[in-house]
Design an enzyme around this catalytic site. Sequence first.
Site, short mmCIF file in Angstrom:
data_model
loop_
_atom_site.label_atom_id
_atom_site.label_comp_id
_atom_site.label_asym_id
_atom_site.label_seq_id
_atom_site.Cartn_x
_atom_site.Cartn_y
_atom_site.Cartn_z
N HIS A 36 0.83 -1.21 0.00
CA HIS A 36 0.00 0.00 0.00
C HIS A 36 0.86 1.26 0.00
O HIS A 36 0.58 2.22 -0.71
CB HIS A 36 -0.87 0.05 1.27
CG HIS A 36 -1.89 -1.02 1.39
ND1 HIS A 36 -1.83 -1.98 2.37
CD2 HIS A 36 -3.00 -1.29 0.66
CE1 HIS A 36 -2.87 -2.79 2.25
NE2 HIS A 36 -3.59 -2.40 1.22
N VAL A 175 4.36 -5.77 -4.63
CA VAL A 175 5.47 -5.69 -3.67
C VAL A 175 5.47 -7.00 -2.88
O VAL A 175 4.42 -7.46 -2.44
CB VAL A 175 5.30 -4.47 -2.72
CG1 VAL A 175 6.42 -4.43 -1.71
CG2 VAL A 175 5.28 -3.18 -3.54
N ARG A 186 -3.96 -9.81 4.53
CA ARG A 186 -4.32 -11.12 5.08
C ARG A 186 -3.12 -11.90 5.61
O ARG A 186 -3.28 -12.83 6.39
CB ARG A 186 -5.03 -11.95 3.99
CG ARG A 186 -6.38 -11.38 3.60
CD ARG A 186 -6.96 -12.08 2.38
NE ARG A 186 -8.07 -11.32 1.83
CZ ARG A 186 -9.34 -11.47 2.19
NH1 ARG A 186 -9.66 -12.34 3.12
NH2 ARG A 186 -10.29 -10.74 1.64
#
Length: 278
Positions: A36, A175, A186
């Site tokens: 992210h 990534v 998760r």
Amino acid sequence: MKLVKTVSELQQQIQDSGKGASVGFVPTMGALHEGHLSLVRQAVAENTLAVISIFVNPTQFNDPKDLERYPRTLEADLKLLETTGCQLVFAPDAQEVYPKPDTRKFNFGKLEKVMEGAFRPGHFNGVAQVVSRLFDMLKPDKAYFGLKDFQQLAIVKNMVKQLNLPVEIVPCAIVREDSGLAMSSRNELLSAEERKNAAVISKTLFRAKELKTQMSVKELVEWVKDEINNNPFLDVEYVEIVDDEELQAAKSWDEPTTKIACVAVFCGKIRLIDNIVL
């Protein structure tokens, strides 16, 4: 960096950034990781204002237990975001995003009938609902999505085209952890032993890329399934080799399309996805 929780605050902040400011947007469900953050850093580099949303969207979960189990770590997420240069975080509650139920039904044709669409009915309709709602609130110039969710990226591009939205969708590279495991929120739900064994998924995909000249498409699909299933921690839900536009199963290497190998695998109770361009 400012945290806002309502649409009116969000729009006020965007307005305050000045006329002609470019807005880069990263929609997330939180439990942030380096994957992210790489999207956020790209949004910061390419725009006047970088906005990230953190919202666990109920309409894209077809399994209520999965929704319940999804990690929610807002405080930790905000600490991570402070390192990126991101200026604005939007963390609404469900009532703010859906003041009334969203009953829209999208038609993505063949795109939503395979892979994730086949195994998670209604999932992509929920993704389209929330992303289009967020786009409507923010009116971003660019929105950034990771290639790990390859099918989701195709769905979002299709939705933008259908609704004729003036936003550029920017795909960003997967990534990976040092082990090769694709970064995912998760992964935090895996035990240390499960996480170690989950690295077999990416190792198998990397090896598949090397083996493609020695096998037919069908043989390679079976080989990937067998390799992953040979690990006692892992259970394959699907392996597909598809073209990169319609996401339809490839029959031969001679077809003039880019081929992607996509997998969904259970590691214990946790469902992981990954893909590689072949």
